[in-house]
Scaffold this motif. Structure first.
Motif, PDB file in Angstrom:
ATOM      1  N   LYS A  44      15.282  -2.510  11.938  1.00  0.00           N
ATOM      2  CA  LYS A  44      15.945  -2.198  10.657  1.00  0.00           C
ATOM      3  C   LYS A  44      15.280  -0.991   9.988  1.00  0.00           C
ATOM      4  O   LYS A  44      15.930  -0.150   9.369  1.00  0.00           O
ATOM      5  CB  LYS A  44      15.870  -3.403   9.710  1.00  0.00           C
ATOM      6  N   ARG A  45      13.957  -0.947  10.088  1.00  0.00           N
ATOM      7  CA  ARG A  45      13.200   0.176   9.527  1.00  0.00           C
ATOM      8  C   ARG A  45      13.655   1.481  10.184  1.00  0.00           C
ATOM      9  O   ARG A  45      13.926   2.483   9.524  1.00  0.00           O
ATOM     10  CB  ARG A  45      11.708  -0.059   9.791  1.00  0.00           C
TER      11      ARG A  45
ATOM     12  N   ASP B 113      16.647   7.389  -1.478  1.00  0.00           N
ATOM     13  CA  ASP B 113      15.962   6.319  -2.229  1.00  0.00           C
ATOM     14  C   ASP B 113      16.230   4.957  -1.609  1.00  0.00           C
ATOM     15  O   ASP B 113      15.336   4.124  -1.487  1.00  0.00           O
ATOM     16  CB  ASP B 113      16.357   6.362  -3.716  1.00  0.00           C
ATOM     17  N   LYS B 114      17.463   4.758  -1.170  1.00  0.00           N
ATOM     18  CA  LYS B 114      17.795   3.458  -0.557  1.00  0.00           C
ATOM     19  C   LYS B 114      17.096   3.312   0.804  1.00  0.00           C
ATOM     20  O   LYS B 114      16.524   2.270   1.128  1.00  0.00           O
ATOM     21  CB  LYS B 114      19.312   3.319  -0.396  1.00  0.00           C
TER      22      LYS B 114
ATOM     23  N   VAL C 227      12.770   0.968   4.212  1.00  0.00           N
ATOM     24  CA  VAL C 227      11.582   1.201   5.046  1.00  0.00           C
ATOM     25  C   VAL C 227      10.371   0.475   4.459  1.00  0.00           C
ATOM     26  O   VAL C 227       9.627  -0.214   5.174  1.00  0.00           O
ATOM     27  CB  VAL C 227      11.306   2.723   5.186  1.00  0.00           C
ATOM     28  N   LYS C 228      10.210   0.576   3.143  1.00  0.00           N
ATOM     29  CA  LYS C 228       9.056  -0.088   2.498  1.00  0.00           C
ATOM     30  C   LYS C 228       9.166  -1.608   2.620  1.00  0.00           C
ATOM     31  O   LYS C 228       8.172  -2.289   2.901  1.00  0.00           O
ATOM     32  CB  LYS C 228       9.003   0.286   1.007  1.00  0.00           C
TER      33      LYS C 228
ATOM     34  N   ARG D  17      14.677  -7.335  -1.281  1.00  0.00           N
ATOM     35  CA  ARG D  17      13.327  -6.800  -1.536  1.00  0.00           C
ATOM     36  C   ARG D  17      13.380  -5.299  -1.834  1.00  0.00           C
ATOM     37  O   ARG D  17      12.684  -4.810  -2.742  1.00  0.00           O
ATOM     38  CB  ARG D  17      12.425  -7.077  -0.319  1.00  0.00           C
ATOM     39  N   ALA D  18      14.232  -4.572  -1.105  1.00  0.00           N
ATOM     40  CA  ALA D  18      14.366  -3.122  -1.347  1.00  0.00           C
ATOM     41  C   ALA D  18      14.898  -2.884  -2.749  1.00  0.00           C
ATOM     42  O   ALA D  18      14.454  -1.975  -3.458  1.00  0.00           O
ATOM     43  CB  ALA D  18      15.294  -2.507  -0.295  1.00  0.00           C
TER      44      ALA D  18
END
Ligand SMILES: O=C(O)C[C@H](O)C(=O)O
Length: 463
Positions: A51-52, A67-68, A73-74, A112-113
């Motif tokens: 997914k990252r 930004d999304k 990624v984070k 979470r994102a």
């Protein structure tokens, strides 16, 4: 329990407020309360990695706002760092495509994102599980991609190093035992001699064979299905997505993944996993043989073969004081049996695809990862707690060798098979030594017996 309402195309559903997952994960939990086997942590981590990579690639293709993408990624990095271990509760026994686990990851990362960019979790979230996290993907290509990533990592980073270490230990033993002549056994009966080093060199060669077999299957495992989407055609994804995501995953894992040249096969068949597991099964057959030999040779201590000693690690019996058992061999042979069983399940699953999809995916990867884990841990444990400490009992080995009737085989080229057999049978029936029987029958002189029966000479080719 405090809840919040999440929605999917089936409508609203209450989800524990403290959880990051959404509606589809909740439905799976309620509809598939089947047994205790959860999706393996290695697979969950691989899915987060995929997914990252998808978010990074979609960003680079100009499809996902920076930004999304960065937030996804984070969030994926947090999962990879082990910060959300309780967010992936689904069991193996769910949809055969792994859709519910794919959605579990999509939902957790979306929520979470969203929080990471200052938004809410739940229906007011700033990222959508399907539109953003699952962008250009289907469970049908992404779940098998995660299967291959998890399987390749388990084999390359864990199993092969453990195999190499055990092989190394047995190689040292083979060298150390090179001059110890012992009796051979075929059909569990006495046979002609060989050295203990030769016996151990056989184990080393078996492990080398398995190592080679496993490595030779790796190219298939390194091919990724991502980019195939629902049926292999790549509908709804950018034409460059497939190649780029494979490269991105490769650079993040240091394993040279490539995009699968044929996505139809990558979704509908799992031949690469079947093939690699077949090689793992081969390794299990070798380990079973080795562990069985070791425990037989170590049997005793007073009434067994007793040719070698193995480390005494713990009390063996709750009732028999002082008894010590070959427990590492027992653990290793048991787990080999589990691998054999897993191979049957994986074979059946792999053979059962229909048209454009194989729907045995969670079961296949569950069993594959269990086998890889069992074999890696099992070899490490056996190596550290048994193989390292194997010591020869030279006196006992010599005693059994001297008593063996099959030394008579060295006489056959000189006096013929029939006369040699007569000597062996007479010695056995009358309870004498070979030499006594041979001299009594008058087939050889004492000097000839001495010259022709030299156990060390019998351990190599020659007449
Ligand atoms: O979940 C998906 O992306 C597809 C699903 O497995 C299906 O083919 O019905």
């Amino acid at each position: 329990m405090e809840t919040r309402i999440e929605k999917d195309s089936f409508g609203p559903i209450a989800v524990p407020a403290e959880r990051l997952w959404g509606a589809q994960t909740q439905r799976s939990l309620e509809h598939f309360a089947i047994s205790t086997e959860r999706m393996a942590p290695e697979l969950v981590a691989a899915l987060a990695q995929v997914k990252r990579a998808a978010a990074a690639v979609n960003r680079s293709l100009g499809l996902l706002p920076a930004d999304k993408a960065d937030a996804i990624v984070k969030a994926a990095d947090e999962v990879l760092d082990g910060r959300h271990p309780d967010e992936f509760p689904l069991v193996v026994w769910q949809t055969g495509s792994g859709t519910q686990s794919n959605m579990n990851m999509n939902e957790v990362l979306a929520n979470r994102a969203s929080e990471l960019v200052g938004g809410a979790r739940g229906e007011g979230r700033l990222l959508h599980p399907n539109d953003h996290v699952n962008m250009g993907q289907s469970s049908n290509d992404i779940f098998p991609t995660a299967m291959h990533v998890a399987a390749a990592q388990a084999v390359v980073q864990s199993l092969l190093p453990a195999l190499a270490r055990l092989r190394g230990t047995l190689e040292i033993k083979a060298r150390d035992f090179a001059d110890i002549v012992k009796i051979g056994r075929t059909h569990l009966q006495d046979a002609t001699p060989l050295t203990l080093g030769q016996e151990f060199s056989g184990y080393v060669a078996q492990l080398e064979y398995s190592e080679h077999a496993i490595k030779s299957t790796l190219p298939g495992l390194l091919q990724l299905a991502a980019g195939g989407t629902a049926v292999g055609t790549g509908l709804n994804t950018h034409p460059d997505f497939a190649g780029r995501i494979a490269a991105e995953i490769g650079s993040r894992t240091s394993i040279s993944f490539k995009t699968a040249p044929n996505k139809f096969a990558a979704l509908a068949g799992h031949d690469a996993l079947v093939g690699t597991h077949g090689a793992l099964k081969t390794l299990a057959t070798a380990l079973m043989k080795i562990a069985n030999d070791v425990r037989w040779m170590a049997s005793g201590p007073r009434s067994g073969l007793g040719e070698i000693s193995i480390p005494e690690n713990e009390p063996g019996s709750s009732i028999m004081p002082g008894k010590v058992n070959p427990t590492q061999c027992e653990a290793l042979t048991m787990l080999c049996c589990q691998v054999f069983g897993n191979d049957v399940a994986i074979t059946m699953g792999g053979a059962s695809g229909n048209f454009e999809l194989n729907v045995f995916k969670p079961m296949i990867i569950h069993n594959f990862l269990q086998s890889a884990r069992l074999l890696a841990d099992g070899m490490r444990s056996f190596n550290e707690h048994c193989a390292h400490g194997i010591e020869p009992n030279r006196e006992r080995i010599g005693e059994l060798m001297e008593r063996s009737l099959m030394l008579v085989t060295a006489l056959a080229p000189h006096i013929g098979y029939d006369r040699a057999a007569q000597i062996a049978k007479k010695a056995q029936h009358e309870g004498t030594t070979l030499k006594q029987a041979a001299l009594a029958l008058g087939f050889v002189t004492e000097q000839q017996f001495q010259d022709w029966i030299v156990p060390l000479d019998m351990t190599r080719p020659g007449l």
